[in-house]
Write an enzyme that holds these catalytic residues in place. Structure first.
Site, short mmCIF file in Angstrom:
data_model
loop_
_atom_site.label_atom_id
_atom_site.label_comp_id
_atom_site.label_asym_id
_atom_site.label_seq_id
_atom_site.Cartn_x
_atom_site.Cartn_y
_atom_site.Cartn_z
N ASP A 21 10.56 -6.90 -13.74
CA ASP A 21 9.49 -7.62 -14.40
C ASP A 21 9.95 -8.74 -15.30
OD1 ASP A 21 6.99 -7.14 -13.71
OD2 ASP A 21 6.57 -5.58 -15.17
N GLY B 66 -0.88 -8.46 -6.93
CA GLY B 66 -0.83 -7.97 -5.56
C GLY B 66 -0.10 -6.65 -5.45
N ASP C 5 10.34 -9.15 -23.31
CA ASP C 5 9.28 -8.20 -22.98
C ASP C 5 9.85 -6.84 -22.58
OD1 ASP C 5 6.62 -7.54 -22.85
OD2 ASP C 5 6.43 -8.07 -20.74
N PHE D 255 15.01 -2.15 -4.13
CA PHE D 255 14.16 -0.96 -4.18
C PHE D 255 14.66 -0.02 -5.27
CE2 PHE D 255 13.64 3.47 -2.38
CZ PHE D 255 12.31 3.60 -2.76
N ALA D 256 13.78 0.27 -6.22
CA ALA D 256 14.15 1.19 -7.31
C ALA D 256 13.69 2.59 -6.90
CB ALA D 256 13.50 0.75 -8.61
N VAL E 185 2.70 -3.73 -3.99
CA VAL E 185 4.14 -3.61 -3.76
C VAL E 185 4.37 -2.51 -2.72
CG1 VAL E 185 6.41 -3.28 -4.86
CG2 VAL E 185 4.49 -4.14 -6.22
N GLY F 89 3.19 0.62 -5.52
CA GLY F 89 2.38 0.39 -6.70
C GLY F 89 1.55 -0.87 -6.56
N LYS F 90 0.74 -1.10 -7.57
CA LYS F 90 -0.06 -2.32 -7.59
C LYS F 90 0.34 -3.14 -8.79
CE LYS F 90 -4.15 -0.72 -5.19
NZ LYS F 90 -5.49 -0.13 -5.36
N GLY F 91 0.66 -4.40 -8.55
CA GLY F 91 0.96 -5.31 -9.65
C GLY F 91 -0.29 -6.09 -10.02
P1 ATP Z 1 1.84 -4.44 -14.13
O1 ATP Z 1 1.27 -5.41 -15.06
O2 ATP Z 1 0.92 -3.33 -13.75
O3 ATP Z 1 3.19 -3.93 -14.59
P2 ATP Z 1 3.22 -6.22 -12.31
O4 ATP Z 1 2.57 -7.42 -11.75
O5 ATP Z 1 4.24 -6.40 -13.37
O6 ATP Z 1 2.09 -5.23 -12.77
P3 ATP Z 1 5.10 -4.51 -11.04
O7 ATP Z 1 5.19 -3.71 -12.31
O8 ATP Z 1 6.30 -5.29 -10.68
O9 ATP Z 1 3.84 -5.44 -11.10
O10 ATP Z 1 4.77 -3.59 -9.80
C1 ATP Z 1 3.72 -2.65 -9.80
C2 ATP Z 1 4.27 -1.26 -9.52
O11 ATP Z 1 4.94 -1.22 -8.26
C3 ATP Z 1 5.32 -0.81 -10.54
O12 ATP Z 1 4.72 -0.25 -11.65
C4 ATP Z 1 6.15 0.17 -9.71
O13 ATP Z 1 5.52 1.43 -9.68
C5 ATP Z 1 6.10 -0.41 -8.32
N1 ATP Z 1 7.29 -1.25 -8.07
C6 ATP Z 1 7.42 -2.56 -8.34
N2 ATP Z 1 8.63 -3.02 -7.99
C7 ATP Z 1 9.30 -1.97 -7.49
C8 ATP Z 1 10.64 -1.80 -6.96
N3 ATP Z 1 11.48 -2.81 -6.91
N4 ATP Z 1 11.00 -0.57 -6.54
C9 ATP Z 1 10.13 0.46 -6.62
N5 ATP Z 1 8.88 0.37 -7.11
C10 ATP Z 1 8.45 -0.82 -7.54
MG MG Z 2 5.00 -4.39 -14.25
#
Ligand code: ATP
Ligand code: MG
Length: 345
Positions: free
Chosen positions: A220, A90, A202, A158-159, A92, A85-87
């Site tokens: 998160d 950056g 949150d 890893f989820a 992931v 995914g994209k956070g």
């Molecule tokens: P957002 O504001 O979009 O939620 P963020 O900076 O909080 O972004 P994350 O939600 O942590 O970022 O990561 C983005 C995506 O990457 C998640 O929505 C999920 O799909 C995937 N992801 C993040 N962490 C994991 C994990 N530990 N295992 C599996 N997938 C993950």
């Molecule tokens: Mg998130």
């Protein structure tokens, strides 16, 4: 590439990581999928080197001054697999340690300069410190981190089943059984957090992930408080999970998480949050402030009772977590889940 590496977690790392090693006897390696080169592509055009106080804060220790890597982990320690995914700050990736026994993790990158631009460096640092110290089966583990000049890399549990939000979208709503099992796990995790004096603040489906056995994982930790997810913003405003004391700008305590648990219960069972108002932000604000709650008749009396005991204006009068965990609706589905602990569906 020069990596100035911070020590991840100083001791017992391999022991901690072993719980995510899903390699079964006889199976050599778990597939991590195809890497798309996104880290290098991003790094060419994204972010800039951060120096000074912000660099100190984001380095999370003083190794930013160190020329040679001093920690155990760097990007070279991993084979990178498919994008997860994209956070906000950056990408992931699924990743695996090159060394035996090939631990599986989710590697999350954060661009330091983007964190600084969003003015959340202290928040990010604090949240990383908090998450590193938490140990609970329903809280996503942060095993450690390392960094280079431009990025921080978080080594996350890893989820395996991804985002709960996607499941909810796909299904529209969850059954009473599935909802009760999730709320049970949430309440347990929140009780643990509150015992450590951590308020999540949150809680919402976007911040929940699912483990390989469908068990719920709170991920998160916190920085989305400052920069709410776009999905929620475009979908139905950003207020939906906030309690009256927060929308009214009053002081708040860990009781905010009880309110959010009530909102979550409602959203799992109904498919939308209880105070959502298509007329927008102000209308939702008013509905929250007067606790304008209507639980549809499709919801069982027991679940309705729990929701109404959590969505209470007065923070002190909300049902405490110990009583959520013994609430008849929770207990009913827990006993039937005994043989498949952690199973969610
Ligand atoms: P957002 O504001 O979009 O939620 P963020 O900076 O909080 O972004 P994350 O939600 O942590 O970022 O990561 C983005 C995506 O990457 C998640 O929505 C999920 O799909 C995937 N992801 C993040 N962490 C994991 C994990 N530990 N295992 C599996 N997938 C993950
Ligand atoms: Mg998130």
């Amino acid at each position: 590439m020069k990596l100035a590496c911070a020590p991840a977690v100083k001791s017992g790392l391999s022991k901690q990581l072993s719980i995510v090693n899903e390699t079964k006897p006889g199976v050599k390696k778990l597939a991590i999928g195809q890497y798309d080169g996104g880290l290098e592509k991003d790094n060419e055009k994204r972010g800039s080197v951060v120096s000074g106080e912000a660099a100190e804060i984001l380095a999370l220790d003083h190794s930013v001054h160190t020329e040679r890597p001093i920690g155990d982990w760097s990007l070279h320690s991993f084979e990178i697999g498919r994008p997860l995914g994209k956070g906000k700050f950056g990408r992931v990736y699924m990743a695996r340690t090159k060394k035996e026994p090939h631990y599986i993790i989710a590697l999350k990158t954060l661009y330091k300069s983007e964190i600084v631009e969003s003015k959340v460096e202290k928040q990010v640092r604090r949240e990383i410190e908090i998450q590193t110290n938490l140990r609970h089966p329903n809280i996503l583990r942060l095993y450690g981190y390392f960094h280079d000049e431009k990025r921080i890399f978080l080594m996350l549990e890893f989820a395996g089943k991804g985002e709960l939000y996607k499941q909810l979208n796909k299904n529209g709503r969850f059954s009473e059984r599935r909802s009760a099992r999730y709320i049970d796990q949430m309440a347990d995790a929140l009780q643990y957090l509150h015992s450590k004096h951590v308020i999540h603040r949150d809680i919402k489906p976007e911040n929940l992930l699912l483990g390989i056995n469908g068990e719920l994982k709170i991920g998160d930790f916190g920085w989305s408080v400052h920069a709410p997810s776009n999905r929620r913003k475009t979908l139905c405003g950003t207020l939906d999970y906030l309690p009256p004391e927060m929308v009214l700008g009053k002081e708040h305590s860990e009781k905010v998480d009880l309110w959010a648990l009530g909102v979550l219960t409602y959203e799992f069972l109904c498919g939308n949050p209880p105070f959502e108002d298509l007329n927008g932000y102000n209308a939702t604000y008013k509905r929250i402030a007067k606790v304008d709650l209507h639980v549809p008749s499709s919801v069982s009396a027991e679940a309705k009772d729990l929701i109404e005991r959590l969505l209470v204006f007065e923070p002190e009068k909300r049902l405490p977590l110990s009583e959520v965990l013994t609430h008849p609706w929770i207990v009913k589905y827990r006993s039937s889940a005994k043989l498949s602990k952690g199973e969610a569906a």
